[in-house]
Design a protein around this motif. Structure first.
Motif, PDB file in Angstrom:
ATOM      1  N   MET A  58       2.369   1.987  -3.313  1.00  0.00           N
ATOM      2  CA  MET A  58       1.406   2.508  -4.281  1.00  0.00           C
ATOM      3  C   MET A  58       1.011   3.944  -3.967  1.00  0.00           C
ATOM      4  O   MET A  58       0.485   4.643  -4.826  1.00  0.00           O
ATOM      5  N   GLY A  59       1.247   4.377  -2.716  1.00  0.00           N
ATOM      6  CA  GLY A  59       0.956   5.774  -2.374  1.00  0.00           C
ATOM      7  C   GLY A  59      -0.315   5.984  -1.579  1.00  0.00           C
ATOM      8  O   GLY A  59      -0.918   7.059  -1.620  1.00  0.00           O
ATOM      9  N   HIS A  60      -0.751   4.962  -0.842  1.00  0.00           N
ATOM     10  CA  HIS A  60      -1.937   5.130   0.007  1.00  0.00           C
ATOM     11  C   HIS A  60      -1.665   6.221   1.044  1.00  0.00           C
ATOM     12  O   HIS A  60      -0.670   6.174   1.756  1.00  0.00           O
ATOM     13  N   SER A 116       0.738   5.394 -10.733  1.00  0.00           N
ATOM     14  CA  SER A 116       0.041   4.494 -11.653  1.00  0.00           C
ATOM     15  C   SER A 116       0.436   4.801 -13.092  1.00  0.00           C
ATOM     16  O   SER A 116       0.776   3.900 -13.860  1.00  0.00           O
ATOM     17  N   ALA A 149      -0.547   8.829  -5.832  1.00  0.00           N
ATOM     18  CA  ALA A 149      -0.887   7.481  -6.307  1.00  0.00           C
ATOM     19  C   ALA A 149      -1.170   7.463  -7.812  1.00  0.00           C
ATOM     20  O   ALA A 149      -0.724   6.563  -8.528  1.00  0.00           O
ATOM     21  N   PHE A 153       1.434  -0.757 -10.469  1.00  0.00           N
ATOM     22  CA  PHE A 153       0.062  -1.244 -10.319  1.00  0.00           C
ATOM     23  C   PHE A 153      -0.055  -2.039  -9.037  1.00  0.00           C
ATOM     24  O   PHE A 153       0.840  -2.793  -8.681  1.00  0.00           O
ATOM     25  N   LEU A 154      -1.185  -1.855  -8.345  1.00  0.00           N
ATOM     26  CA  LEU A 154      -1.449  -2.653  -7.155  1.00  0.00           C
ATOM     27  C   LEU A 154      -2.778  -3.377  -7.315  1.00  0.00           C
ATOM     28  O   LEU A 154      -3.824  -2.749  -7.481  1.00  0.00           O
ATOM     29  N   THR A 172      -7.566   6.362  -7.742  1.00  0.00           N
ATOM     30  CA  THR A 172      -6.325   7.058  -8.122  1.00  0.00           C
ATOM     31  C   THR A 172      -5.205   6.051  -8.396  1.00  0.00           C
ATOM     32  O   THR A 172      -4.345   6.298  -9.234  1.00  0.00           O
ATOM     33  N   SER A 173      -5.248   4.907  -7.741  1.00  0.00           N
ATOM     34  CA  SER A 173      -4.207   3.903  -7.997  1.00  0.00           C
ATOM     35  C   SER A 173      -4.311   3.338  -9.408  1.00  0.00           C
ATOM     36  O   SER A 173      -3.443   2.614  -9.864  1.00  0.00           O
ATOM     37  N   ARG A 174      -5.428   3.666 -10.089  1.00  0.00           N
ATOM     38  CA  ARG A 174      -5.583   3.232 -11.484  1.00  0.00           C
ATOM     39  C   ARG A 174      -5.239   4.349 -12.457  1.00  0.00           C
ATOM     40  O   ARG A 174      -5.469   4.215 -13.661  1.00  0.00           O
ATOM     41  N   GLY A 175      -4.786   5.491 -11.924  1.00  0.00           N
ATOM     42  CA  GLY A 175      -4.331   6.559 -12.806  1.00  0.00           C
ATOM     43  C   GLY A 175      -5.231   7.781 -12.850  1.00  0.00           C
ATOM     44  O   GLY A 175      -4.874   8.810 -13.412  1.00  0.00           O
ATOM     45  N   PHE A 201      -8.562   6.211  -3.135  1.00  0.00           N
ATOM     46  CA  PHE A 201      -7.259   5.579  -3.371  1.00  0.00           C
ATOM     47  C   PHE A 201      -7.373   4.491  -4.434  1.00  0.00           C
ATOM     48  O   PHE A 201      -6.519   4.361  -5.308  1.00  0.00           O
ATOM     49  N   ASN A 213       0.827  -1.214   0.000  1.00  0.00           N
ATOM     50  CA  ASN A 213       0.000   0.000   0.000  1.00  0.00           C
ATOM     51  C   ASN A 213       0.860   1.263   0.000  1.00  0.00           C
ATOM     52  O   ASN A 213       0.565   2.226  -0.706  1.00  0.00           O
TER      53      ASN A 213
END
Lengths: 253, 477
Positions: free
Chosen positions: A54-56, A82, A78, A87-88, B431-434, B428, A51
């Motif tokens: 990924m930048g949580h 990406s 985050a 990718f997480l 955003t974790s998908r871009g 989150f 986490n």
């Protein structure tokens, strides 16, 4: 010739959650084409590490360095990480009611390609990815993760990975809450994605995913640290003997 | 994925940040008639005289004014804002032009420009069966497709209907909402002007929507349209209303009364996209009577106004009648949307569904106020109520006041209420998908609104998403 720079490299990473240090200085280098696994019991800090990478926003990296293809990522949000190729796959993917899988996937892909990008191939790519992961076409218009079973959620995570095709994939407990058929489907998806040009880091409690996706290296995490690193045989030993012998070895009892 | 969904998603959403430039303009107008401010029997008499009404209507108006004087302000909703209203500082009647036009070319240039800017003629060409455009107190433009006229459908402004069909108006006017219902219904009855009258004959399906657009242009204006819609046995109809007003420093009042009647086996859907500027008090009474096997659907979107108090109601009076109320409220800076729904089950095997969705942002406040009443004779009634509130930011507020009165134990009632925040975890994940954080928040809000937007004609859904996008811009989560 593949790029010789590591895909992902992190050094002496410390992570805090709500003021408590849960990752206490870990380092790793993943070269192109390599598959790594982090194994450890619940609460060992392995999910916190993924986490945080990924930048949580709730997981603060208090110390250390992290590079994706040679570029420092710790100052990135985050979404920037990406788009830079990280990718997480979530352990517990979130439901977003009212947002269909197709709309979500399109928005994600578009964010990677840029606002003016041609998206005319989207439909084809999306359909192919669904077929590859044995996801029924009806999922396109279902709301993302809303009422999905454990196996369906994980397949959709891997579907997202295959479509975004990241340089580096972190897979957090992708085998948990999933039956054996789904594990096979998900593993095939990971193997299809994996290439000489990208990196995979699987975070898992159990060995069973590693039967289908063969890691080059296994790191054992306890109490926020890597206590042992070895080859795939280490995973088998953990499966047979559990984690207790490590405790003894570590403390020298 | 359909083209329409793609389009909606491309036009992804931000609510009303450009209201001032898009709708907030006003025209300098030489009014054909502009009375003095304030309300009294002389004003009522003047309105009635100008309209050359039958005597019975004048009597109803004067009687209603007395009811208005006697009735107290509602003590619920938001009495703090309600008491800001200065009834002496409002114009009750403004007539922009001498006579209504049925040819677009005859409409004065400044009004034409206004409705052009609002996209009304374009919508008429594209997908409407008839259009009515009200500017201040009166309908200035009205038209309906020839084949709908041939089917016997009557679609007029209320003033013309009173002249041309006085007996029908007399029979139904105030029969669903009596003047004594509440202070604002009384006020409307006293000074009403404009609004729509629709009659659909037995067995006729109108097919394409009819639309009315309401525009307030002047400062301190009161708009009091009166709408009466009757779908005769087996008839079907979809009516849409939209509204906007300029942005002024002082407030205007919009107090409508809308009465619907669905006779046996009839179907009425009434869609509202309320997008008044944030200086409008929007205090509207809407009620429908549903007879045997008929269906009434209120699709009610509240985006604008300073304060809205509106609770569309369905009285299920005939066996197997169905009522549905789907409402959405968006409360932004300094806005209070006090909206809700009322279902009165007064016959056996009636069914109803209420779906209320609200979004509060910044210091905005959204209230769901609902009433479900099941009378003793309503054996076999089915009720489902679902309230969903989404909060954006720390100061946003949401309240739910559901009331149920059930006098029959052979009924099925479901109630669900949820309040959620745009969660950090959801943000989150996206955003974790871009997606950027703004894009992610917008996607969540659009998803929340989806059950509502999918019920709208495409053109409105796209517009609604665009409005939300504007309002969401730069919001703090």
């Amino acid at each position: 010739m593949s790029d010789k720079k590591p895909i992902l490299e992190f050094k002496d990473i410390h992570v805090e959650v709500e003021g408590k240090e849960v990752v206490k200085g870990v380092s790793m280098t993943i070269n192109p084409g390599e598959i790594h696994a982090i194994m450890g019991k619940n609460g060992s800090g392995k999910s916190s590490l993924s986490n945080a990478l990924m930048g949580h926003p709730s997981y603060t990296i208090t110390k250390g360095e992290a590079y994706l293809k040679g570029e420092s990522i710790l100052d990135m949000e985050a979404d920037e990480r990406s788009r830079a190729g990280l990718f997480l796959a979530f352990q517990y993917p979130l439901a977003i009611p009212g947002v269909t899988v197709a709309n979500f996937m399109r928005a994600a892909l578009k964010s990677h390609r840029g606002a003016d990008a041609d998206m005319s191939d989207f439909r084809k790519l999306f359909k192919a990815a669904m077929t590859d992961l044995s996801v029924d076409q009806s999922f396109a218009t279902r709301y993302i993760n809303d009422g999905f079973s454990g196996g369906e959620k994980k397949r959709i995570e891997v579907l997202q990975m295959s479509m975004l095709n990241p340089a580096m994939a972190l897979l957090d407990e992708t085998d948990s809450g999933v039956d054996i058929d789904a594990i096979k489907i998900v593993s095939e998806g990971i193997n299809r994605y994996q290439s000489e040009n990208n990196g995979v880091l699987m975070v898992t409690h159990y060995q069973r995913l590693l039967n289908y996706v063969k890691p080059d290296k296994v790191h054992v995490m306890m109490d926020g640290k890597f206590v042992l690193t070895g080859g795939p045989e280490l995973a088998l030993k953990l499966e047979e003997s559990g984690y207790e012998w490590l405790n003894e070895e570590k403390t020298g009892v | 994925m359909s083209e329409s969904l793609k389009k909606q998603n491309l036009e992804l959403s931000k609510l009303n940040e450009d209201y001032e430039s898009k709708y907030g303009f006003h025209d300098p107008v030489d009014y054909f008639h502009k009375g003095a401010k304030g309300i009294n029997h002389e004003v009522v008499e003047m309105i009635s005289k100008m309209k050359k009404e039958p005597k019975w209507m004048a009597e109803i108006r004067h009687e209603a004014l007395e009811v208005f004087y006697k009735k107290e302000m509602p003590k619920w909703g938001n009495d703090h804002i309600l008491n800001e209203i200065d009834f002496d500082d409002i114009y009750y009647f403004m007539k922009p032009i001498d006579a209504q036009k049925d040819n677009w070319d005859d409409v004065p240039e400044y009004i034409k420009k206004t409705f052009d800017k609002l996209g009304i003629p374009e919508a008429e060409k594209k997908f409407l069966g008839g259009v009515s455009a009200q500017y201040e107190s009166e309908v200035v433009y009205h038209s309906m497709q020839e084949d709908l006229v041939k089917k016997g459908i009557i679609f007029l402004d209320m003033d013309s209907a009173l002249r041309e069909y006085p007996e029908i108006v007399r029979e139904h006017f105030g029969s669903v909402i009596p003047m004594t219902d509440n202070k604002f219904a009384a006020l409307n009855t006293a000074v009403w002007s404009g609004g729509s009258f629709i009659y659909v004959p037995k067995g006729v399906d109108v097919g394409i929507p009819l639309q009315a657009y309401f525009r307030i242009n002047a400062e301190n204006m009161g708009q009091f349209e009166r709408t009466l819609i009757i779908a005769d046995e087996g008839a079907k109809l979809h009516y849409i209303e939209g509204c906007t007003a300029p942005v002024y420093s002082t407030n205007s009042l919009h107090t409508a009364v809308v009465e619907l009647k669905a006779m046996d086996d009839a179907y009425i859907r009434y869609t509202t996209i309320q997008n008044w500027s944030r200086n409008i008090y929007n205090l509207v009474t809407k009620r429908a009577s549903a007879y045997k096997n008929s269906t009434i659907e209120w699709v009610d979107g509240n985006l604008g106004s300073r304060l809205t108090m509106k609770y569309p109601c369905v009285q299920l009076l005939g066996e197997c009648a169905k009522g549905e109320i789907l409402s959405v409220a968006f409360a932004g800076v300094d806005q209070h949307q006090d909206a809700g729904a009322k279902m009165i089950h007064a016959a056996p095997n009636t069914s109803s569904r209420i779906t209320s969705k609200s979004i509060s942002k910044d210091n905005g406040r959204a209230t769901y106020r609902g009433m479900v009443k099941i009378h003793k004779n309503a054996t076999g009634a089915k009720v489902s109520v679902e309230c969903d509130a989404l909060l954006i930011g720390e100061d946003a507020r949401s309240d739910t006041y559901p009331t149920m009165e059930i006098d029959n134990d052979q009924v099925r009632v479901e109630h669900e209420a949820r309040v959620s925040k745009v969660a950090e975890e959801q943000l989150f994940y996206l955003t974790s998908r871009g997606l950027t954080e703004d894009e992610a928040r917008l996607l969540i809000v659009n998803g929340f609104m989806e059950p509502f937007t999918k019920e709208l004609p495409l053109e409105y859904a796209v517009e609604l998403n665009r409005l939300i996008e504007l309002d969401m811009e730069g919001s703090i989560g």
